[in-house]
Design an enzyme around this catalytic site. Structure first.
Site, PDB file in Angstrom:
ATOM      1  CB  ILE A  32      -0.961  -0.025   1.216  1.00 56.78           C
ATOM      2  CG1 ILE A  32      -2.207   0.785   0.940  1.00 56.78           C
ATOM      3  CG2 ILE A  32      -0.280   0.428   2.488  1.00 56.78           C
ATOM      4  CD1 ILE A  32      -3.340   0.512   1.934  1.00 56.78           C
ATOM      5  CB  VAL A  96       2.262  -6.258   8.966  1.00 61.70           C
ATOM      6  CG1 VAL A  96       1.101  -7.242   8.923  1.00 61.70           C
ATOM      7  CG2 VAL A  96       1.797  -4.858   8.568  1.00 61.70           C
ATOM      8  CG  HIS A 100       5.199  -9.220   5.306  1.00 69.76           C
ATOM      9  ND1 HIS A 100       4.880  -9.161   6.647  1.00 69.76           N
ATOM     10  CD2 HIS A 100       5.923  -8.115   5.046  1.00 69.76           C
ATOM     11  CE1 HIS A 100       5.377  -8.053   7.169  1.00 69.76           C
ATOM     12  NE2 HIS A 100       6.031  -7.406   6.215  1.00 69.76           N
TER      13      HIS A 100
HETATM   14  P1  5GP Z   1       7.080  -4.714   7.472  1.00 72.62           P
HETATM   15  O1  5GP Z   1       7.733  -3.468   7.991  1.00 72.62           O
HETATM   16  O2  5GP Z   1       6.205  -5.368   8.513  1.00 72.62           O
HETATM   17  O3  5GP Z   1       8.071  -5.662   6.859  1.00 72.62           O
HETATM   18  O4  5GP Z   1       6.182  -4.246   6.262  1.00 72.62           O
HETATM   19  C1  5GP Z   1       4.801  -4.214   6.282  1.00 72.62           C
HETATM   20  C2  5GP Z   1       4.362  -3.661   4.937  1.00 72.62           C
HETATM   21  O5  5GP Z   1       2.963  -3.843   4.804  1.00 72.62           O
HETATM   22  C3  5GP Z   1       4.639  -2.167   4.765  1.00 72.62           C
HETATM   23  O6  5GP Z   1       5.479  -1.965   3.620  1.00 72.62           O
HETATM   24  C4  5GP Z   1       3.247  -1.551   4.589  1.00 72.62           C
HETATM   25  O7  5GP Z   1       3.234  -0.497   3.655  1.00 72.62           O
HETATM   26  C5  5GP Z   1       2.417  -2.743   4.134  1.00 72.62           C
HETATM   27  N1  5GP Z   1       1.022  -2.672   4.523  1.00 72.62           N
HETATM   28  C6  5GP Z   1       0.522  -2.400   5.763  1.00 72.62           C
HETATM   29  N2  5GP Z   1      -0.811  -2.436   5.770  1.00 72.62           N
HETATM   30  C7  5GP Z   1      -1.185  -2.746   4.499  1.00 72.62           C
HETATM   31  C8  5GP Z   1      -2.466  -2.915   3.870  1.00 72.62           C
HETATM   32  O8  5GP Z   1      -3.522  -2.802   4.482  1.00 72.62           O
HETATM   33  N3  5GP Z   1      -2.455  -3.223   2.554  1.00 72.62           N
HETATM   34  C9  5GP Z   1      -1.299  -3.351   1.836  1.00 72.62           C
HETATM   35  N4  5GP Z   1      -1.413  -3.663   0.544  1.00 72.62           N
HETATM   36  N5  5GP Z   1      -0.079  -3.197   2.398  1.00 72.62           N
HETATM   37  C10 5GP Z   1      -0.032  -2.888   3.709  1.00 72.62           C
END
Ligand code: 5GP
Ligand code: ZN
Length: 117
Positions: A32, A96, A100
């Site tokens: 996003i 999150v 992922h």
């Molecule tokens: P992390 O820092 O946990 O590795 O990355 C989490 C990623 O999830 C971030 O790049 C953030 O922009 C993405 N993200 C968080 N919420 C959402 C959402 O509701 N939809 C989408 N498509 N991406 C999300």
């Protein structure tokens, strides 16, 4: 499945996403807040919080995430390589807590702040 987990909610279709790919075990969708011209996430459908919490029980789905990355990147136009990132826990600046893998690419994806998107 976790009731509140945002990525579980995306898997269930409760929150929309721009889907890149889906099969029985994994889902890929555009981030996003893209940190590169092409930035999508590949997730297991099963709720696993982090790489810490993963073990060989998840070998197949983790292999699938890696095994599909190249094909999906190519389909998104990444013809010159790409970057994969799995942030884990506080030190890894994971935001999150549903495991992922980021796939990042496009023109000049290595410039500026992409180590922890
Ligand atoms: P992390 O820092 O946990 O590795 O990355 C989490 C990623 O999830 C971030 O790049 C953030 O922009 C993405 N993200 C968080 N919420 C959402 C959402 O509701 N939809 C989408 N498509 N991406 C999300
Ligand atoms: Zn989840």
């Amino acid at each position: 499945m976790s009731q509140d987990c945002i990525f579980c909610r995306i898997v269930r279709g409760e929150i929309p996403c721009r889907k890149v790919y889906e099969d029985d075990e994994i889902l890929a969708f555009h981030d996003i807040k893209p940190a590169a011209p092409v930035h999508f996430l590949i997730i297991p459908k099963v709720h696993v919080e982090t790489l810490y919490d993963s073990d060989l029980k998840y070998q197949q789905v983790l292999g699938r995430m890696l095994g599909m990355a190249g094909q999906l990147a190519r389909e998104q136009g990444l013809t010159d390589g790409f970057r994969t990132i799995i942030n884990c826990g506080r030190v890894g600046r994971q935001e999150v807590y549903h495991l992922h893998m980021h796939v990042l690419g496009g023109p000049d994806p290595l410039r500026g702040g992409l180590i922890s998107p």
